[in-house]
Design an enzyme around this catalytic site. Sequence first.
Site, short mmCIF file in Angstrom:
data_model
loop_
_atom_site.label_atom_id
_atom_site.label_comp_id
_atom_site.label_asym_id
_atom_site.label_seq_id
_atom_site.Cartn_x
_atom_site.Cartn_y
_atom_site.Cartn_z
CG ASP A 85 67.01 36.39 19.20
OD1 ASP A 85 67.17 35.52 20.33
OD2 ASP A 85 67.08 36.95 18.34
CG LEU A 134 60.60 38.87 27.53
CD1 LEU A 134 58.81 38.91 27.95
CD2 LEU A 134 62.13 39.14 27.82
CB ALA A 152 52.76 30.70 36.13
CD GLU A 190 56.80 42.17 35.20
OE1 GLU A 190 55.96 42.19 35.52
OE2 GLU A 190 57.52 41.50 36.06
CG HIS A 200 55.57 38.42 34.63
ND1 HIS A 200 56.14 38.54 33.77
CD2 HIS A 200 55.12 37.61 35.96
CE1 HIS A 200 57.43 37.51 34.71
NE2 HIS A 200 56.98 37.11 35.40
CE1 TYR A 216 60.54 39.51 37.23
CE2 TYR A 216 60.69 37.80 39.67
CZ TYR A 216 61.52 38.25 39.01
OH TYR A 216 62.84 38.24 38.41
CE LYS A 271 54.93 34.24 40.08
NZ LYS A 271 55.47 35.01 38.54
CG ASP A 290 55.75 33.46 34.47
OD1 ASP A 290 54.11 33.50 35.66
OD2 ASP A 290 57.18 33.53 35.56
NE ARG A 309 60.85 32.05 43.10
CZ ARG A 309 59.79 32.26 41.99
NH1 ARG A 309 61.34 33.57 41.10
NH2 ARG A 309 58.88 32.30 41.43
#
Length: 359
Positions: A196, A238, A297, A117, A95, A93, A74, A268, A15
């Site tokens: 959930d 998450l 990841a 994120e 993390h 991102y 990333k 991640d 990406r």
Amino acid sequence: MIVGVPKEIKNNESRVALTPAGAHSLAASHTVLVESGAGLGSAITDDQFRSAGATIVNSAEEVWERSDLILKVKEPIAVEYPRMRRNQVIFTYLHLAADKELTLALMASGVTAIAYETVEIGRTLPLLAPMSEVAGRMSIQVGATALQRPNGGRGVLLGGVPGVKPGKVVILGGGVAGLNAAAMAHGLRADVSILDLNLNRLAEIDNIFNGQVKTIASSAHAIEEELLDADLVIGSVLVPGAKAPKLVSDSLVSRMKPGSVLVDIAIDQGGCFEGSHATTHADPTFAVHNSLYYCVANMPGAVPATSTYALSNATIKYALALANKGWERALNDDAALAAGLNIHEGKIMYAAVAQAHGL
């Protein structure tokens, strides 16, 4: 402002943080530096960036050295740590709750680090959502592939065939990734259950699928019951900005069907299976007892011609605000973007990251 876009160098990460459309928007008022070849993995050429108004530079070092604002996909990796500096803003991102080494490196550099994120509107994560959609849909593709016997799986066809029952898919977490995983698995005619804690969310999912996807209130007992009968498990829980909770123990996995597959989308953030550790596209799976884990990841990095555009469509609004206003005013004007601030001049600015590392 000088905005820099270095080439991503994480394993099989194809990406790029900006599309030509995004470069065109930024270049109207700012200098945009793009490392040569940064877009090739996403089928975007240097000439396309040039036509959009960007300047192509030959080295990552030059991008980092000259830029006030760094746009990435990333998190920086070790070779990039020395390139970060005080008075520079990194928007990517991160993390951090799952990566103390990176957290300490960002603190030591003095950089201002804003994480995609943790940008948050209400209870939604607008910059995580597009990649969660991609990862959720991919999880079924990669899980179905891993289930094939030559790849180490049980040899189950998820959709079954007439006269043979379909594979059983269990999804932990009904957020964006879980919902997209359910949509793909249901589309393949698998037997799908989704767990959930949020009963209202389960009601929404039940309505979306007209009751054709089983919805189950999550508990340790329910997880155990479902996993012992599962062929494919998707972990998509998450907690924004924090480490993922460990919902599946190694002892439970030891009792699962031989050749069952577990895909950890939450890797991640540290992963939601006890035995999870991050893997790469080059070597994506490993065995835990008699089951196969897939813990890549950067899953969306495998489909960059889709994921680059999905990500840039979401991030460009915020990148423009940071460039046009500077980071302080941009965050002051937008509470959602302010929630993205994780590190500034050696200090942790996001509570869940501090708690994760005892800092």
